[in-house]
Structures are given as structure tokens and as C-alpha cells.
Design a protein around this motif. Sequence first.
Motif, PDB file in Angstrom:
ATOM      1  N   GLU A  19       0.739  -1.267   0.007  1.00 20.21           N
ATOM      2  CA  GLU A  19       0.016   0.034   0.108  1.00 20.21           C
ATOM      3  C   GLU A  19       0.720   1.070  -0.006  1.00 20.21           C
ATOM      4  N   TYR A  20       1.957   1.134   0.761  1.00 20.57           N
ATOM      5  CA  TYR A  20       2.816   2.178   0.863  1.00 20.57           C
ATOM      6  C   TYR A  20       3.829   2.508  -0.716  1.00 20.57           C
ATOM      7  N   LEU A  21       3.821   1.451  -1.106  1.00 22.70           N
ATOM      8  CA  LEU A  21       4.667   1.583  -2.637  1.00 22.70           C
ATOM      9  C   LEU A  21       3.697   2.163  -3.681  1.00 22.70           C
ATOM     10  N   GLU A  22       2.223   1.660  -3.612  1.00 25.39           N
ATOM     11  CA  GLU A  22       1.240   2.274  -4.310  1.00 25.39           C
ATOM     12  C   GLU A  22       0.859   3.804  -4.133  1.00 25.39           C
ATOM     13  N   LYS A  23       0.763   4.166  -3.129  1.00 31.82           N
ATOM     14  CA  LYS A  23       0.288   5.423  -2.612  1.00 31.82           C
ATOM     15  C   LYS A  23       1.143   6.785  -2.399  1.00 31.82           C
ATOM     16  N   VAL A  24       2.298   6.524  -2.131  1.00 35.78           N
ATOM     17  CA  VAL A  24       3.427   7.511  -1.507  1.00 35.78           C
ATOM     18  C   VAL A  24       3.769   7.993  -2.770  1.00 35.78           C
ATOM     19  N   PRO A  25       4.516   7.496  -3.719  1.00 35.58           N
ATOM     20  CA  PRO A  25       4.949   8.208  -5.120  1.00 35.58           C
ATOM     21  C   PRO A  25       4.069   9.457  -5.488  1.00 35.58           C
ATOM     22  N   GLU A  26       2.764   9.614  -5.199  1.00 38.96           N
ATOM     23  CA  GLU A  26       1.908  10.415  -5.844  1.00 38.96           C
ATOM     24  C   GLU A  26       2.122  11.601  -4.964  1.00 38.96           C
ATOM     25  N   ILE A  27       2.071  11.177  -3.490  1.00 35.35           N
ATOM     26  CA  ILE A  27       2.411  12.363  -2.434  1.00 35.35           C
ATOM     27  C   ILE A  27       3.639  12.940  -2.647  1.00 35.35           C
ATOM     28  N   VAL A  28       4.748  12.292  -2.827  1.00 38.15           N
ATOM     29  CA  VAL A  28       6.012  12.884  -3.219  1.00 38.15           C
ATOM     30  C   VAL A  28       6.073  13.752  -4.052  1.00 38.15           C
ATOM     31  N   SER A  29       5.502  13.459  -5.448  1.00 36.66           N
ATOM     32  CA  SER A  29       5.425  14.274  -6.531  1.00 36.66           C
ATOM     33  C   SER A  29       4.782  15.496  -6.161  1.00 36.66           C
ATOM     34  N   SER A  30       3.438  15.384  -5.560  1.00 37.21           N
ATOM     35  CA  SER A  30       2.799  16.725  -5.185  1.00 37.21           C
ATOM     36  C   SER A  30       3.341  17.763  -4.039  1.00 37.21           C
ATOM     37  N   TYR A  31       4.689  17.338  -3.416  1.00 37.91           N
ATOM     38  CA  TYR A  31       5.735  18.287  -2.858  1.00 37.91           C
ATOM     39  C   TYR A  31       6.819  18.557  -3.725  1.00 37.91           C
ATOM     40  N   GLY A  32       6.770  18.035  -4.978  1.00 37.65           N
ATOM     41  CA  GLY A  32       7.965  18.600  -5.905  1.00 37.65           C
ATOM     42  C   GLY A  32       9.043  17.442  -5.613  1.00 37.65           C
ATOM     43  N   GLY A  33       8.801  16.419  -5.335  1.00 39.67           N
ATOM     44  CA  GLY A  33       9.895  15.602  -4.992  1.00 39.67           C
ATOM     45  C   GLY A  33      10.049  14.360  -6.352  1.00 39.67           C
ATOM     46  N   LYS A  34      11.164  13.847  -6.419  1.00 38.69           N
ATOM     47  CA  LYS A  34      11.612  13.123  -7.582  1.00 38.69           C
ATOM     48  C   LYS A  34      12.323  12.000  -7.015  1.00 38.69           C
ATOM     49  N   TYR A  35      11.895  10.699  -7.392  1.00 40.61           N
ATOM     50  CA  TYR A  35      12.544   9.516  -6.898  1.00 40.61           C
ATOM     51  C   TYR A  35      13.772   9.355  -7.820  1.00 40.61           C
ATOM     52  N   LEU A  36      15.061   9.255  -7.094  1.00 45.30           N
ATOM     53  CA  LEU A  36      16.382   9.168  -7.929  1.00 45.30           C
ATOM     54  C   LEU A  36      16.667   7.520  -7.585  1.00 45.30           C
ATOM     55  N   VAL A  37      16.588   7.032  -6.524  1.00 43.34           N
ATOM     56  CA  VAL A  37      16.652   5.809  -6.307  1.00 43.34           C
ATOM     57  C   VAL A  37      15.548   4.959  -5.476  1.00 43.34           C
ATOM     58  N   ARG A  38      14.977   4.110  -6.091  1.00 42.30           N
ATOM     59  CA  ARG A  38      13.856   3.304  -5.371  1.00 42.30           C
ATOM     60  C   ARG A  38      14.244   1.903  -5.449  1.00 42.30           C
ATOM     61  N   GLY A  39      14.947   1.293  -4.290  1.00 40.78           N
ATOM     62  CA  GLY A  39      15.410   0.081  -4.248  1.00 40.78           C
ATOM     63  C   GLY A  39      16.547  -0.392  -5.303  1.00 40.78           C
ATOM     64  N   GLY A  40      16.781  -1.304  -6.268  1.00 46.66           N
ATOM     65  CA  GLY A  40      17.814  -1.604  -6.907  1.00 46.66           C
ATOM     66  C   GLY A  40      18.834  -2.175  -6.191  1.00 46.66           C
ATOM     67  N   LYS A  41      19.770  -2.891  -6.905  1.00 53.37           N
ATOM     68  CA  LYS A  41      20.798  -3.578  -6.332  1.00 53.37           C
ATOM     69  C   LYS A  41      21.818  -2.802  -5.496  1.00 53.37           C
ATOM     70  N   VAL A  42      22.140  -3.455  -4.504  1.00 55.39           N
ATOM     71  CA  VAL A  42      22.996  -2.440  -3.415  1.00 55.39           C
ATOM     72  C   VAL A  42      24.026  -3.623  -3.382  1.00 55.39           C
ATOM     73  N   SER A  43      25.435  -3.031  -3.447  1.00 56.68           N
ATOM     74  CA  SER A  43      26.786  -3.649  -3.223  1.00 56.68           C
ATOM     75  C   SER A  43      27.550  -2.927  -2.195  1.00 56.68           C
ATOM     76  N   TYR A  44      28.296  -3.829  -1.458  1.00 53.78           N
ATOM     77  CA  TYR A  44      29.023  -3.190  -0.160  1.00 53.78           C
ATOM     78  C   TYR A  44      30.369  -3.230  -0.582  1.00 53.78           C
ATOM     79  N   HIS A  45      31.132  -1.984  -0.084  1.00 55.91           N
ATOM     80  CA  HIS A  45      32.574  -1.950  -0.421  1.00 55.91           C
ATOM     81  C   HIS A  45      33.399  -1.464   0.694  1.00 55.91           C
TER      82      HIS A  45
END
Length: 95
Positions: A19-45
Motif C-alpha cells: 500500500e505504501y509503494l502504491e500511494k506514496v509516490p503521488e504524495i512525493v510528487s505533489s511536494y515537488g519530489g522526484k525519486y532518484l533511487v527506489r530499491g535496486g541492487k546494493v553492493s558493499y565496498h
Amino acid sequence: MSTYLIAEVNLKRPEKYQEYLEKVPEIVSSYGGKYLVRGGKVSYHEGEWRPKRMVVIRFPNRKKALSFYESDEYKKFKKVRLRTTDSNLILVDGL
């Protein structure tokens, strides 16, 4: 100056987080936010930090980022995130 919301979000109950994944992006956008990273592969260095899932959102400024984070629209979903994940979240100003 842009402000970045950076969150480590380790899922405990993925089915309830949907439910969070479905609804929050619209709220983020309404405040001028833009996702740059949302999940994706993480490697440790370096170091001991081992996040499984990262989120980075750019907002136009700190005021917009805080307005999103403290908004009534987000409040319900923040509770969902806190119940269904182990998360750490910071705001940082940058380019």
C-alpha cells in the motif's frame, strides 16, 4: 538548494508494505519530489553498513522536503512504513 531524503528501508512485511509503494509516490510528487533511487541492487565496498534497500528522493528545497515528511497526507503511510520495515531516514542538503 535541493534537499535529499535518503532512507534505508529493510522490509519486514513486504505484503503489508505494498500500500505504501502504491500511494506514496503521488504524495512525493505533489511536494515537488522526484525519486532518484527506489530499491535496486546494493553492493558493499567499505565499512559495516549493510542496507538491503535504499531510497533517495530529491526535493526542490528543505521546506518542501519537510512539508512532505510532516504532511497529513503522508502521516498514515509513515505509520505503515514504521510497522512494516526497519528503516533509517535522513534529509541532507546538496546540489
